[in-house]
Design a protein around this motif. Structure first.
Motif, PDB file in Angstrom:
ATOM      1  N   THR A   1       0.806  -1.210   0.000  1.00 38.43           N
ATOM      2  CA  THR A   1       0.000   0.000   0.000  1.00 38.43           C
ATOM      3  C   THR A   1       0.844   1.267   0.000  1.00 38.43           C
ATOM      4  OG1 THR A   1      -1.670   1.240   1.244  1.00 38.43           O
ATOM      5  CG2 THR A   1      -0.151  -0.108   2.525  1.00 38.43           C
TER       6      THR A   1
ATOM      7  N   PRO B   1       0.917   2.918   4.274  1.00 38.72           N
ATOM      8  CA  PRO B   1       1.069   1.813   5.213  1.00 38.72           C
ATOM      9  C   PRO B   1       0.863   2.223   6.661  1.00 38.72           C
ATOM     10  CG  PRO B   1       3.216   2.613   4.548  1.00 38.72           C
ATOM     11  CD  PRO B   1       2.208   3.355   3.713  1.00 38.72           C
ATOM     12  N   THR B   2       0.533   1.258   7.479  1.00 39.02           N
ATOM     13  CA  THR B   2       0.475   1.464   8.925  1.00 39.02           C
ATOM     14  C   THR B   2       1.903   1.407   9.479  1.00 39.02           C
ATOM     15  OG1 THR B   2       0.287  -0.897   9.392  1.00 39.02           O
ATOM     16  CG2 THR B   2      -1.762   0.322   9.022  1.00 39.02           C
TER      17      THR B   2
ATOM     18  N   GLU C   1       1.850  -5.321   2.698  1.00 36.42           N
ATOM     19  CA  GLU C   1       0.614  -4.837   3.325  1.00 36.42           C
ATOM     20  C   GLU C   1      -0.240  -4.233   2.225  1.00 36.42           C
ATOM     21  OE1 GLU C   1      -0.410  -2.572   7.427  1.00 36.42           O
ATOM     22  OE2 GLU C   1       0.792  -1.386   6.029  1.00 36.42           O
ATOM     23  N   ALA C   2      -1.494  -4.643   2.138  1.00 33.50           N
ATOM     24  CA  ALA C   2      -2.337  -4.152   1.049  1.00 33.50           C
ATOM     25  C   ALA C   2      -3.809  -4.276   1.402  1.00 33.50           C
ATOM     26  CB  ALA C   2      -2.064  -4.948  -0.230  1.00 33.50           C
ATOM     27  N   ASP C   3      -4.568  -3.240   1.075  1.00 36.74           N
ATOM     28  CA  ASP C   3      -6.010  -3.354   1.257  1.00 36.74           C
ATOM     29  C   ASP C   3      -6.591  -4.103   0.061  1.00 36.74           C
ATOM     30  OD1 ASP C   3      -6.452  -1.532  -0.884  1.00 36.74           O
ATOM     31  OD2 ASP C   3      -6.269   0.164   0.485  1.00 36.74           O
TER      32      ASP C   3
ATOM     33  N   SER D   1      -5.798  -2.569  -3.420  1.00 38.25           N
ATOM     34  CA  SER D   1      -4.439  -2.057  -3.606  1.00 38.25           C
ATOM     35  C   SER D   1      -3.890  -2.407  -4.982  1.00 38.25           C
ATOM     36  CB  SER D   1      -3.519  -2.633  -2.523  1.00 38.25           C
ATOM     37  OG  SER D   1      -2.178  -2.296  -2.771  1.00 38.25           O
TER      38      SER D   1
ATOM     39  N   SER E   1      -7.220  -4.542  10.822  1.00 42.76           N
ATOM     40  CA  SER E   1      -6.725  -3.491   9.930  1.00 42.76           C
ATOM     41  C   SER E   1      -7.210  -3.683   8.497  1.00 42.76           C
ATOM     42  CB  SER E   1      -5.192  -3.477   9.941  1.00 42.76           C
ATOM     43  OG  SER E   1      -4.697  -2.580   8.967  1.00 42.76           O
TER      44      SER E   1
ATOM     45  N   LYS F   1      -5.912  -2.446   6.009  1.00 48.80           N
ATOM     46  CA  LYS F   1      -4.713  -2.517   5.169  1.00 48.80           C
ATOM     47  C   LYS F   1      -4.171  -3.945   5.061  1.00 48.80           C
ATOM     48  CE  LYS F   1      -4.614   1.859   4.313  1.00 48.80           C
ATOM     49  NZ  LYS F   1      -3.680   2.768   4.951  1.00 48.80           N
ATOM     50  N   SER F   2      -4.758  -4.872   5.813  1.00 45.55           N
ATOM     51  CA  SER F   2      -4.300  -6.263   5.758  1.00 45.55           C
ATOM     52  C   SER F   2      -5.221  -7.153   4.924  1.00 45.55           C
ATOM     53  CB  SER F   2      -4.205  -6.832   7.175  1.00 45.55           C
ATOM     54  OG  SER F   2      -3.251  -6.139   7.942  1.00 45.55           O
TER      55      SER F   2
ATOM     56  N   GLN G   1      -1.022   0.301  14.339  1.00 46.68           N
ATOM     57  CA  GLN G   1      -1.888   0.895  13.324  1.00 46.68           C
ATOM     58  C   GLN G   1      -1.452   2.318  12.983  1.00 46.68           C
ATOM     59  OE1 GLN G   1      -4.185  -1.130  11.841  1.00 46.68           O
ATOM     60  NE2 GLN G   1      -3.084  -2.555  13.161  1.00 46.68           N
TER      61      GLN G   1
END
Length: 376
Positions: free
Chosen positions: A119, A122-123, A229-231, A234, A259, A261-262, A333
């Motif tokens: 992403t 990112p977190t 890490e990717a939503d 992404s 999250s 984003k995961s 996060q």
């Protein structure tokens, strides 16, 4: 004139796309013959009239030489599909570029490499994991390939540079047009010891569609793609899809289930991507590739066998209390202020301060200006 330069000239010609070049390459005429084509010949070869008119008017050895000089004047190396040093893995894909423009160490195109993507926002957790994995994989001898984008791409490139490793940045623009602009300094650092690469002619600016297309090169150059890490939407998932289409491995790092984003990485794992929690999870897939690479004089990577055995996890094991773990989950996060932590945890100030101090002593978090706290 060498055929590689004739191919380069076709690629540089405005209005002549990849499909048109494919028609000419697979046609009955040799590339040398194209230098003597007239408008009718180009049309007979399957090109449109406006393309034929332009080629008949401009395409000759003088024009090609002028384009060639412009590229070399900028310190750019041209790699064509006809060259012996064209990367073998890229040639095995469904849509290998006819021409690539490179600045830096092109030997890296023949080194074992892994793509690391994720992403753009990112977190803290994603950044930390990306940094650690990029450093460890680079230390084991893998060249790290990414797209010089904001977020995980940048995190991984920077981590490799800090570890004195090798990294390739694949552009969605010409190699002289860094995007995003704030990564210009990073691109210069990569060019010194690594490689900048693009399939787009010099001067090509960022526009919609180029970056997803660029992702197939990131996947095609490498043994596998690691999604850090990717939503669920992404762009890094496009790279993962390209890796699968090319018959390459796909890896994904699990993240907190809370999250967003995961979600993309978790979805890949459900679909069969190999779960990666430490460098050894990935390195075990490429033991022989890295052993062979260790014999190359310009590979400064540590022994892959040693790296795989030494890295039992991303971070040193530290015993944490239940309350300490709750704070770690929140700080992975994003950064949190003291007031935010009190509101979310419902603790009194004294207890919270005691737990935060313990985590700082254990070097798990750091205190930032403005009474904010962050995961280290």
């Amino acid at each position: 004139m060498e055929e590689r330069w004739i191919l380069f000239g076709l690629y540089e010609m405005e209005g002549i796309g990849k499909k048109s070049i494919a028609k000419l390459i697979t046609g009955q005429h040799s590339l040398q013959e194209l230098l003597y084509f007239e408008e009718g010949d180009w049309i007979e070869a399957g090109l449109k009239k406006d393309q034929a008119t332009r080629l008949a008017r401009e395409f000759d050895t003088g024009w090609i030489e002028s384009r060639r000089e412009q590229v070399y004047h900028r310190g750019i190396e041209v790699i064509t599909y006809l060259d012996s040093n064209y990367p073998i893995l890229m040639k095995e894909t469904a849509q290998p570029p006819w021409v690539m423009y490179a600045r830096g160490d092109t030997r890296l195109l023949h080194q074992p490499s892994i793509a690391m993507v994720g992403t753009r926002m990112p977190t803290v957790y994603g950044r930390k994991v990306g940094e650690k994995l990029a450093e460890q994989l680079s230390d084991a001898g893998l060249t790290i390939v990414s797209g010089l984008a904001r977020g995980i791409d940048r995190v991984c490139h920077e981590a490799v540079l800090r570890a004195n490793g090798k990294t390739i940045a694949v552009f969605g623009t010409g190699v002289d047009m860094v995007y995003p602009p704030e990564n210009t300094s990073l691109a210069e650092q990569i060019a010194e010891t690594g490689l900048l690469l693009s399939e787009y002619p010099l001067g090509t600016r960022a526009r919609q569609g180029l970056f997803p297309e660029r992702n197939r090169i990131i996947a095609g150059l490498t043994l596998g793609t690691l999604v850090v890490e990717a939503d669920i939407r992404s762009g890094s998932l496009i790279t993962a899809d390209a890796a699968l289409e090319a018959g390459r491995d796909v890896f994904a790092v699990p993240g907190p289930i809370t999250s967003p984003k995961s979600r993309g990485a978790h979805n890949l794992i459900r679909q069969g991507a190999k779960l990666v929690t430490c460098a050894a999870d990935l390195l075990e897939e490429y033991h022989s590739d890295l052993q062979n690479a260790e014999q190359l004089p310009y590979n400064r990577g540590r022994s892959a066998e040693n790296a795989s055995s030494e890295e039992q996890g991303l971070f040193p094991a530290v015993e944490l209390s239940t309350d300490e773990q709750r704070i770690i989950v929140l700080l992975e996060q994003e950064e949190q202020s003291l007031d935010q932590l009190i509101e979310q945890l419902g603790w009194d100030f004294g207890h919270l301060h005691s737990v935060l101090l313990s985590l700082i002593i254990k070097k798990q978090i750091s205190q930032l200006p403005g009474t904010k706290y962050a995961r280290v």
